[in-house]
Design a protein around this motif. Sequence first.
Motif, PDB file in Angstrom:
ATOM      1  N   SER A 129       0.797  -1.229   0.000  1.00 53.95           N
ATOM      2  CA  SER A 129       0.000   0.000   0.000  1.00 53.95           C
ATOM      3  C   SER A 129       0.829   1.278   0.000  1.00 53.95           C
ATOM      4  CB  SER A 129      -0.948   0.009   1.212  1.00 53.95           C
ATOM      5  OG  SER A 129      -1.857  -1.071   1.142  1.00 53.95           O
ATOM      6  N   VAL A 130       2.149   1.168  -0.008  1.00 55.67           N
ATOM      7  CA  VAL A 130       2.976   2.377  -0.007  1.00 55.67           C
ATOM      8  C   VAL A 130       3.627   2.554  -1.365  1.00 55.67           C
ATOM      9  CG1 VAL A 130       3.390   2.210   2.463  1.00 55.67           C
ATOM     10  CG2 VAL A 130       5.023   1.168   0.901  1.00 55.67           C
ATOM     11  N   THR A 131       4.145   3.738  -1.606  1.00 55.21           N
ATOM     12  CA  THR A 131       4.723   4.068  -2.900  1.00 55.21           C
ATOM     13  C   THR A 131       5.935   3.184  -3.217  1.00 55.21           C
ATOM     14  OG1 THR A 131       5.422   5.931  -4.293  1.00 55.21           O
ATOM     15  CG2 THR A 131       6.277   5.854  -2.033  1.00 55.21           C
ATOM     16  N   ALA A 149       7.224  -7.383  -4.998  1.00 54.71           N
ATOM     17  CA  ALA A 149       6.768  -6.202  -4.255  1.00 54.71           C
ATOM     18  C   ALA A 149       6.271  -5.124  -5.211  1.00 54.71           C
ATOM     19  CB  ALA A 149       7.898  -5.659  -3.391  1.00 54.71           C
ATOM     20  N   ALA A 150       6.995  -4.917  -6.308  1.00 53.04           N
ATOM     21  CA  ALA A 150       6.594  -3.911  -7.295  1.00 53.04           C
ATOM     22  C   ALA A 150       5.249  -4.257  -7.924  1.00 53.04           C
ATOM     23  CB  ALA A 150       7.663  -3.787  -8.375  1.00 53.04           C
ATOM     24  N   ILE A 151       5.028  -5.548  -8.178  1.00 55.68           N
ATOM     25  CA  ILE A 151       3.754  -5.993  -8.738  1.00 55.68           C
ATOM     26  C   ILE A 151       2.620  -5.740  -7.740  1.00 55.68           C
ATOM     27  CG2 ILE A 151       2.425  -8.011  -9.506  1.00 55.68           C
ATOM     28  CD1 ILE A 151       5.085  -9.157 -10.567  1.00 55.68           C
ATOM     29  N   GLY A 152       2.884  -6.025  -6.464  1.00 60.97           N
ATOM     30  CA  GLY A 152       1.886  -5.783  -5.429  1.00 60.97           C
ATOM     31  C   GLY A 152       1.510  -4.311  -5.331  1.00 60.97           C
ATOM     32  N   VAL A 153       2.506  -3.447  -5.419  1.00 58.28           N
ATOM     33  CA  VAL A 153       2.265  -2.005  -5.378  1.00 58.28           C
ATOM     34  C   VAL A 153       1.414  -1.576  -6.575  1.00 58.28           C
ATOM     35  CG1 VAL A 153       3.364   0.257  -5.561  1.00 58.28           C
ATOM     36  CG2 VAL A 153       4.346  -1.471  -4.071  1.00 58.28           C
ATOM     37  N   MET A 154       1.733  -2.120  -7.741  1.00 62.70           N
ATOM     38  CA  MET A 154       0.996  -1.763  -8.956  1.00 62.70           C
ATOM     39  C   MET A 154      -0.466  -2.198  -8.862  1.00 62.70           C
ATOM     40  SD  MET A 154       1.870  -2.692 -12.926  1.00 62.70           S
ATOM     41  CE  MET A 154       1.460  -4.436 -12.750  1.00 62.70           C
ATOM     42  N   ALA A 210      -1.816  11.566   3.366  1.00 61.83           N
ATOM     43  CA  ALA A 210      -2.000  10.201   3.867  1.00 61.83           C
ATOM     44  C   ALA A 210      -0.974   9.255   3.264  1.00 61.83           C
ATOM     45  CB  ALA A 210      -3.416   9.717   3.544  1.00 61.83           C
ATOM     46  N   MET A 211      -0.694   9.432   1.969  1.00 67.18           N
ATOM     47  CA  MET A 211       0.300   8.595   1.294  1.00 67.18           C
ATOM     48  C   MET A 211       1.675   8.733   1.954  1.00 67.18           C
ATOM     49  SD  MET A 211       1.595   8.965  -2.664  1.00 67.18           S
ATOM     50  CE  MET A 211       2.344  10.573  -2.327  1.00 67.18           C
ATOM     51  N   THR A 212       2.038   9.958   2.293  1.00 69.08           N
ATOM     52  CA  THR A 212       3.347  10.216   2.904  1.00 69.08           C
ATOM     53  C   THR A 212       3.433   9.614   4.312  1.00 69.08           C
ATOM     54  OG1 THR A 212       3.485  12.291   1.677  1.00 69.08           O
ATOM     55  CG2 THR A 212       4.986  12.015   3.532  1.00 69.08           C
ATOM     56  N   THR A 214       1.580   7.241   5.537  1.00 71.75           N
ATOM     57  CA  THR A 214       1.483   5.784   5.432  1.00 71.75           C
ATOM     58  C   THR A 214       2.841   5.166   5.128  1.00 71.75           C
ATOM     59  OG1 THR A 214      -0.809   5.911   4.652  1.00 71.75           O
ATOM     60  CG2 THR A 214       0.378   3.876   4.204  1.00 71.75           C
ATOM     61  N   ALA A 215       3.601   5.801   4.247  1.00 71.61           N
ATOM     62  CA  ALA A 215       4.925   5.280   3.908  1.00 71.61           C
ATOM     63  C   ALA A 215       5.812   5.192   5.147  1.00 71.61           C
ATOM     64  CB  ALA A 215       5.578   6.165   2.847  1.00 71.61           C
ATOM     65  N   ILE A 216       5.759   6.225   5.981  1.00 72.69           N
ATOM     66  CA  ILE A 216       6.566   6.230   7.211  1.00 72.69           C
ATOM     67  C   ILE A 216       6.053   5.171   8.194  1.00 72.69           C
ATOM     68  CG2 ILE A 216       7.272   7.617   9.199  1.00 72.69           C
ATOM     69  CD1 ILE A 216       6.933  10.102   7.381  1.00 72.69           C
ATOM     70  N   THR A 217       4.730   5.128   8.354  1.00 69.14           N
ATOM     71  CA  THR A 217       4.121   4.205   9.315  1.00 69.14           C
ATOM     72  C   THR A 217       4.383   2.751   8.947  1.00 69.14           C
ATOM     73  OG1 THR A 217       2.353   5.825   9.692  1.00 69.14           O
ATOM     74  CG2 THR A 217       1.967   3.574  10.469  1.00 69.14           C
ATOM     75  N   VAL A 218       4.169   2.416   7.681  1.00 71.38           N
ATOM     76  CA  VAL A 218       4.367   1.028   7.239  1.00 71.38           C
ATOM     77  C   VAL A 218       5.833   0.627   7.350  1.00 71.38           C
ATOM     78  CG1 VAL A 218       4.223  -0.537   5.254  1.00 71.38           C
ATOM     79  CG2 VAL A 218       2.336   1.014   5.751  1.00 71.38           C
TER      80      VAL A 218
END
Length: 230
Positions: A129-131, A149-154, A210-212, A214-218
């Motif tokens: 769910s993160v960039t 991982a890249a496929i999951g992000v996509m 939220a995206m930013t 989330t990246a830190i939190t995850v």
Amino acid sequence: MSRLILGILFIILTVLIFYLSKKLYHIIPTPFTLPIFITSLFFVLLLIIFDIPYQTYMIGGQWLDHFLGPLVVALALPLYRQRHLVKKYAKTIFIGVAIGSIIGVTSGIVFAKWFSFEEVIIQSIAPKSVTTPVALSIADSVGGNMTIAAIGVMIAGIGGGAMFAPLMLRIFRIDHPVARGLGIGTASHAIGTAKALELGELDGAISALAMTITAITVSIIAPFLLQWLL
């Protein structure tokens, strides 16, 4: 054929297919005719049918990929314009992102275990769910495969954000721009944020924030949740 010419051809082809996909979307506006979905599907089939290595496509594709950084930075503009509302809903945003991040990572791990996926796959899709740069870094640090991982992000971005987020918002009658942006940004990073901007500037601003977060939190919670749930 030189690498330069090959790279230019792939850039032109990518832009052309995306342009034609936008035309199609205006004629038939459905989740399955979204330009990013059609373009991605076209190149997946192209590379498979003609047995073209992904690295060959990326000779040109890497130049388009370089725009991702400036695009994310540009999202700061709507965030700045809506800064007074961001301050107003700060508590809601941080609590929502925290809960969404935990659910995002946990759901990926639990469902993957349910389907008896190998451990390396579970480790790879946990940060879906993160960039992309952050997800790849997390996957690499926990022993995952960066390609998976890249496929999951996509899939999370295109499927969960661009394609079906508006439909889910209508089904659950979520019409507040803060709630919409919060959900989309937490679940589907930059691709979802681009869709949130189509809904409204406040939606896009909250989604970018939220995206930013989330990246830190995850980045912090993913290793612990993997260790606990695996």
